[in-house]
Scaffold this motif. Structure first.
Motif, mmCIF file in Angstrom:
data_model
loop_
_atom_site.group_PDB
_atom_site.id
_atom_site.type_symbol
_atom_site.label_atom_id
_atom_site.label_comp_id
_atom_site.label_asym_id
_atom_site.label_seq_id
_atom_site.Cartn_x
_atom_site.Cartn_y
_atom_site.Cartn_z
ATOM 1 N N MET A 183 -3.204 -1.882 -6.927
ATOM 2 C CA MET A 183 -2.204 -1.869 -5.864
ATOM 3 C C MET A 183 -2.571 -2.920 -4.825
ATOM 4 S SD MET A 183 -1.247 2.159 -5.183
ATOM 5 C CE MET A 183 0.200 1.721 -4.203
ATOM 6 N N THR A 184 -1.549 -3.617 -4.344
ATOM 7 C CA THR A 184 -1.711 -4.587 -3.261
ATOM 8 C C THR A 184 -0.732 -4.225 -2.171
ATOM 9 O OG1 THR A 184 -2.316 -6.306 -4.849
ATOM 10 C CG2 THR A 184 -1.665 -7.038 -2.660
ATOM 11 N N PHE A 185 -1.173 -4.345 -0.909
ATOM 12 C CA PHE A 185 -0.365 -3.908 0.223
ATOM 13 C C PHE A 185 -0.050 -5.064 1.161
ATOM 14 C CE2 PHE A 185 -2.762 -0.329 -1.338
ATOM 15 C CZ PHE A 185 -1.812 0.676 -1.397
ATOM 16 N N ASP A 186 1.086 -4.927 1.834
ATOM 17 C CA ASP A 186 1.496 -5.900 2.837
ATOM 18 C C ASP A 186 0.586 -5.752 4.058
ATOM 19 O OD1 ASP A 186 2.684 -7.481 4.738
ATOM 20 O OD2 ASP A 186 4.690 -6.646 4.513
ATOM 21 N N GLU A 244 -8.092 1.983 5.825
ATOM 22 C CA GLU A 244 -9.468 2.460 5.648
ATOM 23 C C GLU A 244 -10.012 2.189 4.248
ATOM 24 O OE1 GLU A 244 -9.242 6.550 6.649
ATOM 25 O OE2 GLU A 244 -9.019 6.218 8.800
ATOM 26 N N LEU A 245 -9.146 1.828 3.306
ATOM 27 C CA LEU A 245 -9.584 1.582 1.934
ATOM 28 C C LEU A 245 -10.076 0.152 1.729
ATOM 29 C CD1 LEU A 245 -6.697 3.380 -0.010
ATOM 30 C CD2 LEU A 245 -8.887 4.330 0.767
ATOM 31 N N ARG A 246 -9.984 -0.668 2.749
ATOM 32 C CA ARG A 246 -10.388 -2.072 2.644
ATOM 33 C C ARG A 246 -11.878 -2.179 2.330
ATOM 34 N NH1 ARG A 246 -10.211 -6.343 7.700
ATOM 35 N NH2 ARG A 246 -10.969 -8.184 6.588
ATOM 36 N N ASP A 247 -12.231 -3.024 1.371
ATOM 37 C CA ASP A 247 -13.618 -3.256 0.988
ATOM 38 C C ASP A 247 -13.951 -4.718 1.254
ATOM 39 O OD1 ASP A 247 -16.103 -3.472 -0.094
ATOM 40 O OD2 ASP A 247 -15.570 -2.829 -2.119
ATOM 41 N N LYS A 248 -14.627 -4.970 2.378
ATOM 42 C CA LYS A 248 -14.923 -6.350 2.775
ATOM 43 C C LYS A 248 -15.893 -7.042 1.827
ATOM 44 C CE LYS A 248 -14.045 -5.700 7.716
ATOM 45 N NZ LYS A 248 -14.597 -5.836 9.085
ATOM 46 N N MET A 279 -3.488 -6.858 1.102
ATOM 47 C CA MET A 279 -4.798 -6.248 0.935
ATOM 48 C C MET A 279 -4.877 -5.564 -0.416
ATOM 49 S SD MET A 279 -6.655 -3.241 3.155
ATOM 50 C CE MET A 279 -5.980 -1.893 2.165
ATOM 51 N N ASP A 280 -5.950 -5.849 -1.157
ATOM 52 C CA ASP A 280 -6.187 -5.209 -2.446
ATOM 53 C C ASP A 280 -7.058 -3.974 -2.258
ATOM 54 O OD1 ASP A 280 -4.807 -7.172 -3.904
ATOM 55 O OD2 ASP A 280 -6.565 -8.484 -3.864
ATOM 56 N N ILE A 281 -6.981 -3.067 -3.208
ATOM 57 C CA ILE A 281 -7.865 -1.906 -3.219
ATOM 58 C C ILE A 281 -8.442 -1.755 -4.617
ATOM 59 C CG2 ILE A 281 -6.657 -0.703 -1.349
ATOM 60 C CD1 ILE A 281 -5.326 1.066 -3.455
ATOM 61 N N HIS A 282 -9.426 -0.867 -4.743
ATOM 62 C CA HIS A 282 -10.073 -0.651 -6.030
ATOM 63 C C HIS A 282 -9.215 0.224 -6.941
ATOM 64 C CE1 HIS A 282 -13.893 -2.549 -5.178
ATOM 65 N NE2 HIS A 282 -13.970 -1.910 -4.018
ATOM 66 N N GLU A 283 -9.572 0.195 -8.221
ATOM 67 C CA GLU A 283 -8.877 0.998 -9.220
ATOM 68 C C GLU A 283 -8.904 2.487 -8.870
ATOM 69 O OE1 GLU A 283 -9.652 2.595 -13.787
ATOM 70 O OE2 GLU A 283 -10.954 1.062 -12.904
ATOM 71 N N TYR A 284 -10.085 2.997 -8.524
ATOM 72 C CA TYR A 284 -10.186 4.440 -8.264
ATOM 73 C C TYR A 284 -9.347 4.847 -7.055
ATOM 74 C CZ TYR A 284 -13.424 3.840 -4.306
ATOM 75 O OH TYR A 284 -13.991 3.515 -3.098
ATOM 76 N N GLN A 285 -9.229 3.945 -6.071
ATOM 77 C CA GLN A 285 -8.404 4.234 -4.898
ATOM 78 C C GLN A 285 -6.924 4.244 -5.265
ATOM 79 O OE1 GLN A 285 -9.957 0.927 -2.668
ATOM 80 N NE2 GLN A 285 -11.316 2.229 -1.453
ATOM 81 N N ALA A 286 -6.512 3.271 -6.082
ATOM 82 C CA ALA A 286 -5.117 3.220 -6.528
ATOM 83 C C ALA A 286 -4.763 4.460 -7.336
ATOM 84 C CB ALA A 286 -4.878 1.946 -7.348
ATOM 85 N N LYS A 287 -5.694 4.925 -8.162
ATOM 86 C CA LYS A 287 -5.426 6.111 -8.978
ATOM 87 C C LYS A 287 -5.283 7.355 -8.113
ATOM 88 C CE LYS A 287 -7.244 4.755 -13.459
ATOM 89 N NZ LYS A 287 -8.304 4.932 -14.462
ATOM 90 N N GLU A 288 -6.114 7.463 -7.083
ATOM 91 C CA GLU A 288 -5.994 8.615 -6.184
ATOM 92 C C GLU A 288 -4.630 8.636 -5.505
ATOM 93 O OE1 GLU A 288 -9.274 8.312 -3.526
ATOM 94 O OE2 GLU A 288 -10.761 8.927 -5.009
ATOM 95 N N ILE A 289 -4.162 7.450 -5.099
ATOM 96 C CA ILE A 289 -2.843 7.362 -4.453
ATOM 97 C C ILE A 289 -1.745 7.745 -5.440
ATOM 98 C CG2 ILE A 289 -1.154 5.731 -3.510
ATOM 99 C CD1 ILE A 289 -3.538 4.223 -2.255
ATOM 100 N N LEU A 290 -1.788 7.178 -6.631
ATOM 101 C CA LEU A 290 -0.740 7.452 -7.615
ATOM 102 C C LEU A 290 -0.736 8.915 -8.042
ATOM 103 C CD1 LEU A 290 -0.923 4.236 -9.839
ATOM 104 C CD2 LEU A 290 0.736 4.791 -8.049
ATOM 105 N N ARG A 291 -1.916 9.503 -8.138
ATOM 106 C CA ARG A 291 -1.989 10.928 -8.485
ATOM 107 C C ARG A 291 -1.264 11.775 -7.438
ATOM 108 N NH1 ARG A 291 -7.859 12.912 -8.489
ATOM 109 N NH2 ARG A 291 -7.496 12.596 -6.253
#
Length: 398
Positions: free
Chosen positions: A216-219, A231-235, A1-13
């Motif tokens: 970020m991509t997830f298993d 919950e971050l999935r964007d259909k 599952m892929d997520i958006h840039e802003y979501q990945a940045k929030e996680i990395l922060r």
């Protein structure tokens, strides 16, 4: 599952990685408000789509005023962004990320991937950031830095320092780089990611190391452990066919052909697609209905395959071990009676209760084409499709 840039940045922060100040916006008015909130005099507006190459496609714009932000975002919202990763159909822009511009001194590429050959997490970095790693590897292979993480002990600080030195990081910034590398690795490990990519990771003129972009991509199989990630999935960014399949517990990948496949088992599904190609056809999908092929599940698979308007014939190929051929036959008959299709349907059954399954198909009164072997099934499907195409000029070969 892929997520958006802003979501990945929030996680990395949250894992200690430095990111520029930014905020999400769902309208041009909100985008200008976000810029005013942040202050400053230069901002970057980024279309949030699941694809790389946004900058080249016009999805990343540098703005110097509220008016410019308004104009840029009005041109973006509701449009399709077409990049080399989206294909010609593109992906819709429904949100943008407004980020404060930072003074960039240099750019670095940083990626964490799962190397299946070594069964280890592999760190790939380069002094050349801001472009695809494939291009960097092809044009400047000497700039690539690689490191493997031993799973028993995880990423060590000495490895991070070695990577920092290899990338030419100034001694005063090495500890920042160590913190960035460890943060990315921990996010990768703790959240069952399959990829973390920061491109570019920038060194600013005021000596900060920041993730200017992040993916970020997830298993998918591990998402049950991380509901906060699910919950971050964007259909809206996914193939609607694949999204519907996932919601129904089916493994589906849409392709560009015209022969729909309903198969149990990933290996058999791959073999089925290869055999269709060998017979002169083009598969429209990869579909694994799994081990519990109940009549209801088969009916769902039929409806999913027929939702693809390109499908002009269907091949059902079931080798029953855990499954039962009579269950599959019941599902096929039920699906075609509930929602008749106007394309040829070829069914090949083998394994448990095959005689009972064949009998159900024979007694159904439906215009099904039966086959014994996979090659025979593929050839009959292609022949039936060609005959149907000849009779119906509205259909066309892919």
């Amino acid at each position: 599952m892929d997520i958006h840039e802003y979501q990945a940045k929030e996680i990395l922060r949250d894992f200690g990685v430095g990111i520029p100040q930014g905020a999400l916006a769902y309208s041009p008015e909100q985008a200008t408000y976000r810029a005013r909130e942040m202050g400053g005099d230069r901002w970057v507006v980024k279309a949030q789509v699941h694809a790389g190459g946004r900058g080249k496609a016009g999805g990343v714009k540098l703005c110097g005023s509220d008016t410019e932000i308004q104009e840029v975002t009005e041109a973006m919202f509701g449009q399709k962004l077409v990049t080399h990763q989206t294909g010609p159909e593109g992906k819709g822009i429904y949100r943008v990320y407004v980020e404060a511009a930072v003074p960039i001194a240099r750019e670095i590429y940083l990626g964490f991937v799962l190397d299946r050959a070594s069964q280890r997490v592999m760190i790939v970095a380069s002094r050349e950031g801001g472009m695809e790693i494939e291009d960097i590897s092809a044009q400047r292979p000497d700039s690539i830095v690689r490191a493997t993480v031993e799973p028993a002990v995880g990423l060590q600080e000495f490895q991070c320092r070695e990577i920092a030195f290899a990338l030419g990081i100034k001694p005063a910034l090495v500890q920042q780089m160590v913190r960035t590398l460890l943060g990315c690795y921990r996010a990768f490990r703790d959240l069952d990611a399959t990829m973390v990519e920061v491109n570019p990771l920038v060194v600013t003129s005021d000596d900060r190391i920041l993730a200017l972009d992040a993916k970020m991509t997830f298993d998918t199989n591990a998402l049950f452990r991380h509901p906060q990630i699910s919950e971050l999935r964007d259909k809206s960014q996914e193939d609607p066919r694949e999204s519907r399949a996932a919601d129904r517990g089916l493994s589906y990948v849409g392709l560009d052909g015209n022969i729909g496949c309903i198969v149990n088992g990933a290996g058999l599904a791959m073999a089925t697609m290869d055999t269709i190609k060998l017979a002169g056809g083009e598969p429209a999908n990869f579909l694994d209905i799994g081990g519990g092929a109940t009549p209801e599940r088969v009916a769902k698979a039929f409806r999913l395959v027929m939702s693809d308007k390109n499908v002009q014939a269907i091949l059902v190929n079931i080798f029953a071990g855990i499954n039962r051929c009579d269950w599959v036959a019941e599902g096929v008959v039920r699906a075609l009676r509930d929602e008749p299709v106007d394309v040829p349907v070829v069914v090949r059954l083998a394994g448990t209760n095959v005689k009972e399954g064949q009998q159900i198909l024979a007694q159904s009164g439906l215009p099904l084409i039966r086959a014994t072997t996979l090659m025979e099934a593929a050839e009959r499907t292609v022949m039936a499709w060609r005959a149907d195409t000849h009779r119906n000029p509205k259909l066309k070969a892919v």
